[in-house]
Design an enzyme around this catalytic site. Structure first.
Site, short mmCIF file in Angstrom:
data_model
loop_
_atom_site.label_atom_id
_atom_site.label_comp_id
_atom_site.label_asym_id
_atom_site.label_seq_id
_atom_site.Cartn_x
_atom_site.Cartn_y
_atom_site.Cartn_z
N GLU A 16 0.65 4.24 0.58
CA GLU A 16 0.97 5.28 2.35
C GLU A 16 1.36 4.32 3.54
OE1 GLU A 16 -2.75 6.32 -0.64
OE2 GLU A 16 -2.48 3.76 0.39
N GLY A 22 1.31 -1.32 -0.44
CA GLY A 22 -0.21 0.18 -0.17
C GLY A 22 0.80 1.32 -0.12
N TYR A 45 -7.68 -7.55 -6.76
CA TYR A 45 -8.77 -8.03 -5.61
C TYR A 45 -9.52 -7.11 -5.10
CZ TYR A 45 -7.70 -11.99 -9.23
OH TYR A 45 -7.19 -12.91 -10.14
N GLY A 93 13.26 7.77 -11.84
CA GLY A 93 13.44 6.43 -12.55
C GLY A 93 15.16 5.99 -12.23
N ALA A 105 10.14 1.69 -4.66
CA ALA A 105 11.25 2.68 -4.41
C ALA A 105 10.31 4.41 -4.47
CB ALA A 105 12.14 2.52 -5.98
N GLY A 106 9.85 4.43 -5.50
CA GLY A 106 9.05 6.09 -5.47
C GLY A 106 8.62 5.95 -3.91
N ASP A 107 8.28 5.23 -3.06
CA ASP A 107 7.28 5.71 -1.95
C ASP A 107 8.84 6.35 -1.01
OD1 ASP A 107 5.22 5.67 -2.74
OD2 ASP A 107 5.09 2.84 -1.95
N ASP A 149 7.52 -4.27 -0.78
CA ASP A 149 7.73 -2.89 -1.23
C ASP A 149 8.17 -2.33 -0.21
OD1 ASP A 149 5.98 -3.19 -2.95
OD2 ASP A 149 4.47 -2.02 -1.93
N ARG A 166 -2.78 5.04 -10.95
CA ARG A 166 -2.72 3.53 -11.65
C ARG A 166 -3.89 3.53 -12.28
NH1 ARG A 166 1.44 3.70 -9.34
NH2 ARG A 166 2.44 2.51 -7.26
#
Length: 314
Positions: A36, A34, A104, A226, A254-256, A292, A167
């Site tokens: 956040e 997630g 899902y 990137g 990586a962005g988070d 993540d 997304r």
């Protein structure tokens, strides 16, 4: 109370132990994902308090996610358990260095977030609200919740950071570009990729992106590119942040991690370049592990890289 508050869905994740089409995979690891909660965990690892607002199903996957996020030091006191809806699920597929995901999450517990889930007391003591473009596209009630959170932060004088985190798989038949653009331009800290700037602002020119954001009232901007590094800016200057050397295993998250490093620097009153370097180091280190959050550095590890020293392993 937490320094930073963030709002969004975290799913249980079935991560394959081998690459290839999922029809041939029989062995998985249970993880979570997630944007956040990734950010909140990153902040906690870097020595800052973070609180996560969400809903989880009153089920085993919800218990797993809650325990996992809480174990990383994130304040989960504003997470509600929903007896009527399940925890969202995501499956990953690995192939030739790429990661594909299958959601899902329709009608999940988090898709029923509402403005009533927001804690004004938590907002009053927070130094920063972090939102992404994922949460408002999950449902009408999630959109209302994000807009209510942005308005509450504005009313209480809490700065807002925003990452569009586009997304398109979640957009379905609606174009969310105007909504995400409005949230981006109303933030005080804008965190976005070059491709997201192209989608929301119609340009890939860093100078034009930064000028557009600053004119709208953004105070800090980070434009991520990137493997090429990033650009960070405030009203005084633009600084290029070269890519930090790393051996990429899994780029997801990586962005988070970059966001966590960058926001940590801002909360600490660091200069612009140091904030950018903190983001670049955290983002690069996050890619060196699967999952993540597993590669997000601790504070000691980040400080070590920031100082240019090397850890001795033996």
């Amino acid at each position: 109370m937490p320094e930073l508050i963030t709002i969004g869905e975290t799913m249980a994740v079935m991560a394959p132990r081998e690459s290839g089409p999922l029809r041939y995979v029989s062995d998985y690891r249970l993880r979570m994902a997630g944007a956040e909660s990734n950010l909140a965990i990153g902040m906690a690892k870097l020595g800052h308090s973070a609180g996560w607002i969400s809903r989880l199903g009153n089920d085993e996957m919800g218990e797993f996610v809650l325990n996992a996020v809480r174990a990383e030091g994130v304040d989960c006191s504003c997470v509600r358990r929903d007896p009527d809806h399940r925890t969202g699920l995501m499956l990953k597929e690995l192939s030739a260095g790429e990661t594909r995901v299958y959601y899902y999450r329709e009608n999940s517990a988090a898709s029923h977030l509402s403005p009533a889930d927001l804690s004004e007391a938590a907002f009053r003591s927070a130094k920063l609200l972090h939102l992404t473009g994922i949460t408002p596209v999950l449902s009408d009630s999630c959109e209302k919740t994000v807009l209510a959170a942005a308005e509450l932060a504005r009313r209480l004088g809490v700065p807002m950071s925003f990452d569009p985190n586009i997304r398109r798989k979640l957009w379905k038949n609606r174009d969310y570009t105007p909504l995400l653009r409005a949230l981006l331009l109303s933030s005080q800290i804008a965190l976005l990729g070059i491709d997201e700037a192209e989608a929301l602002l119609g340009t890939s020119s860093v100078e034009v992106i930064v000028t557009t954001l600053l004119r709208a009232g953004v105070v800090y901007a980070a434009v991520k590119d990137g493997a090429k590094g990033a650009y960070v800016a405030n009203r005084e200057r633009i600084v290029r942040i070269p890519p930090f050397p790393c051996k990429v295993v899994d780029p997801v998250g990586a962005g988070d991690a970059f966001n966590a490093g960058f926001l940590s620097g801002i909360l600490e009153g660091r200069d612009l370049e140091t904030c950018g370097r903190m983001g670049g180091i955290a983002g690069a280190m996050a890619t060196q592990n699967t999952g993540d959050i597993e590669g997000i550095p601790s504070r000691a590890q980040l400080d070590e890289k920031l100082a240019g020293s090397k850890e001795i392993y033996r």
